[in-house]
Design a protein around this motif. Sequence first.
Motif, mmCIF file in Angstrom:
data_model
loop_
_atom_site.group_PDB
_atom_site.id
_atom_site.type_symbol
_atom_site.label_atom_id
_atom_site.label_comp_id
_atom_site.label_asym_id
_atom_site.label_seq_id
_atom_site.Cartn_x
_atom_site.Cartn_y
_atom_site.Cartn_z
ATOM 1 N N THR A 187 0.850 -1.191 0.000
ATOM 2 C CA THR A 187 0.000 0.000 0.000
ATOM 3 C C THR A 187 0.885 1.241 0.000
ATOM 4 N N ILE A 188 0.453 2.256 -0.747
ATOM 5 C CA ILE A 188 1.235 3.490 -0.906
ATOM 6 C C ILE A 188 0.294 4.667 -0.668
ATOM 7 N N GLU A 189 0.643 5.527 0.306
ATOM 8 C CA GLU A 189 -0.233 6.643 0.662
ATOM 9 C C GLU A 189 0.574 7.862 1.079
ATOM 10 N N ASP A 190 -0.082 9.041 1.037
ATOM 11 C CA ASP A 190 0.521 10.249 1.582
ATOM 12 C C ASP A 190 0.528 10.195 3.101
ATOM 13 N N ALA A 191 -0.621 9.886 3.670
ATOM 14 C CA ALA A 191 -0.726 9.660 5.113
ATOM 15 C C ALA A 191 -1.464 8.339 5.277
ATOM 16 N N ALA A 192 -0.833 7.387 5.950
ATOM 17 C CA ALA A 192 -1.367 6.025 6.004
ATOM 18 C C ALA A 192 -2.775 6.005 6.598
ATOM 19 N N VAL A 241 5.834 4.326 -5.800
ATOM 20 C CA VAL A 241 5.247 3.413 -6.792
ATOM 21 C C VAL A 241 6.353 2.716 -7.576
ATOM 22 N N ARG A 242 7.357 3.489 -7.999
ATOM 23 C CA ARG A 242 8.456 2.880 -8.750
ATOM 24 C C ARG A 242 9.232 1.886 -7.888
ATOM 25 N N ASN A 243 9.428 2.248 -6.609
ATOM 26 C CA ASN A 243 10.160 1.340 -5.721
ATOM 27 C C ASN A 243 9.363 0.069 -5.459
ATOM 28 N N VAL A 245 -2.751 2.051 -4.198
ATOM 29 C CA VAL A 245 -2.349 3.450 -4.020
ATOM 30 C C VAL A 245 -3.538 4.204 -3.439
ATOM 31 N N GLY A 246 -3.318 4.848 -2.285
ATOM 32 C CA GLY A 246 -4.412 5.550 -1.614
ATOM 33 C C GLY A 246 -5.118 6.536 -2.515
ATOM 34 N N GLU A 247 -4.344 7.338 -3.241
ATOM 35 C CA GLU A 247 -4.948 8.288 -4.187
ATOM 36 C C GLU A 247 -3.902 8.740 -5.183
ATOM 37 N N VAL A 248 -4.254 8.761 -6.463
ATOM 38 C CA VAL A 248 -3.363 9.321 -7.483
ATOM 39 C C VAL A 248 -3.799 10.755 -7.742
ATOM 40 N N ARG A 249 -2.837 11.659 -7.686
ATOM 41 C CA ARG A 249 -3.168 13.071 -7.909
ATOM 42 C C ARG A 249 -2.094 13.805 -8.707
ATOM 43 N N GLY A 295 1.961 12.956 -11.097
ATOM 44 C CA GLY A 295 2.727 12.171 -12.065
ATOM 45 C C GLY A 295 2.797 10.694 -11.762
ATOM 46 N N GLU A 296 2.448 10.318 -10.500
ATOM 47 C CA GLU A 296 2.475 8.880 -10.171
ATOM 48 C C GLU A 296 1.451 8.088 -10.972
ATOM 49 N N ALA A 297 0.478 8.784 -11.590
ATOM 50 C CA ALA A 297 -0.523 8.096 -12.411
ATOM 51 C C ALA A 297 0.152 7.329 -13.551
ATOM 52 N N LEU A 298 1.206 7.907 -14.137
ATOM 53 C CA LEU A 298 1.905 7.230 -15.236
ATOM 54 C C LEU A 298 2.538 5.931 -14.748
ATOM 55 N N ASP A 299 3.214 5.983 -13.597
ATOM 56 C CA ASP A 299 3.854 4.775 -13.078
ATOM 57 C C ASP A 299 2.819 3.746 -12.654
ATOM 58 N N MET A 300 1.680 4.222 -12.144
ATOM 59 C CA MET A 300 0.613 3.296 -11.756
ATOM 60 C C MET A 300 0.074 2.571 -12.989
ATOM 61 N N LEU A 301 -0.143 3.318 -14.076
ATOM 62 C CA LEU A 301 -0.636 2.696 -15.311
ATOM 63 C C LEU A 301 0.390 1.708 -15.864
ATOM 64 N N GLN A 302 1.668 2.071 -15.792
ATOM 65 C CA GLN A 302 2.721 1.166 -16.273
ATOM 66 C C GLN A 302 2.710 -0.125 -15.471
#
Length: 454
Positions: free
Chosen positions: A262-267, A298-300, A311-315, A317-324
């Motif tokens: 799980t990946i979040e800004d604040a858990a 996300v990359r890690n 991913v808690g929320e995409v807001r 550039g992480e959207a690109l890595d999430m789609l990949q």
Amino acid sequence: MLLERLERQKKAAAPVKRREPIPAAPLRRVTDPYRQLKAKIHDQLVVEVDPNLLNDVDSEEKREQLTAQVSKVVEKILDEEAANLIRSERQRILREMVDEVVGFGPINSLLLDPTISEVMVNGPSQVYIERAGRLELTDVTFRDDAHVLHIIEKIVAPIGRRIDESMPMVDARLPDGSRVNAIIPPLALNGPTVTIRKFAADPLTVEDLIAFGTMTPEIARFLEACVKVRLNIVVSGGTGSGKTTLLNVLSSFIPPDERIVTIEDAAELQLRQEHVVSLESRPPNIEGKGAITIRDLVRNSLRMRPDRIVVGEVRGGEALDMLQAMNTGHDGSLTTGHANSPRDMLSRLETMVLMAGMDLPVRAIREQIASAIDLIVQQARLRDGSRKIIQITEVQGMEGDVITLQDIFFFEQHGVDEEGRILGRLRPTGIRPKFSDRFQAAGINLPAELFGGY
């Protein structure tokens, strides 16, 4: 014409009045009849309370010891300085001082109230709550701006965050997982402002959401099947619509033998599975360095052998890595995003991919989105304060330069009852999704009437 010209010359010749600078807002104070008494109690607490207990209030045993010490000091001073106080006032002062030292000051009782879902502090003299989807003004107040700021620092310090004039905004969390956002002057003109999104001590389950009317048992069974056959799902909706709660419920359907990252800004996610690795982003330090973004995480995570990425929320550039990740073998990934409709969610994803700094053609981005995402679940908070799933939409693919969507279920409103509650139900459109053959391949048999015609 001549008169107009003379008037313009007269105005031009007139001395220009200098605008007086706007004075800084004075420190706001709230009148408290027991202010001096509480100040004396506070000074005595600093002297008598064991400082070692203050550093470990997360421990239940230490918290009880600290509460006992504080209560003893408060009772002694009240006996000496205010013996004529009635019992209810003594109890109130005792509770406030214990909350100040052990808890989170004036809002501690609000945080402990299970019927309250959100606490909003708009400066020292105005505190709102959300109860059953409705906003209510409370009689809770703080002494002044400094008092609110002290409580903010008490919240953010244990998790390594900071807030000051150089970094006047912060996202944090309480020990129970509740999400906290704070913003202070000079950005917040009303004074230090805190918004706390509370989470239940026991995370809401799918049975709870069915009881609340967020979904029906049939929809719950359908979404569980979608998670188990590893569809990539995006939960979209507005602020406060219940996206994170729904994401938590969807995550609970993931089989226990899979590795979840799980990946979040604040858990905030509270998964019950045993094999869960939780990652949290990190803001920059006082020198502006050392920030770890959602995109970095996300990359890690791709090197951590995840079966599922949540991913808690995409807001950004992480959207690109999430789609990949979704397109390269990490099926069954889940995330949320802010959008008013499934179509808006796709538009926002396009924008977020462009924020990654890659100069990609729009068609290539849309092909990535259409290939990666299987299902969009639209959540909304309706006028009566209820939170419901209002649309479940399949991403079917590309036709020309357009991503084609197909609604599988939609919310049909029947009316409003005497108490103002919205009446309605999620209804099938009659169209069976293209991915339904994956249910059969996984041995999941959904009833044919689930997708029955409208």
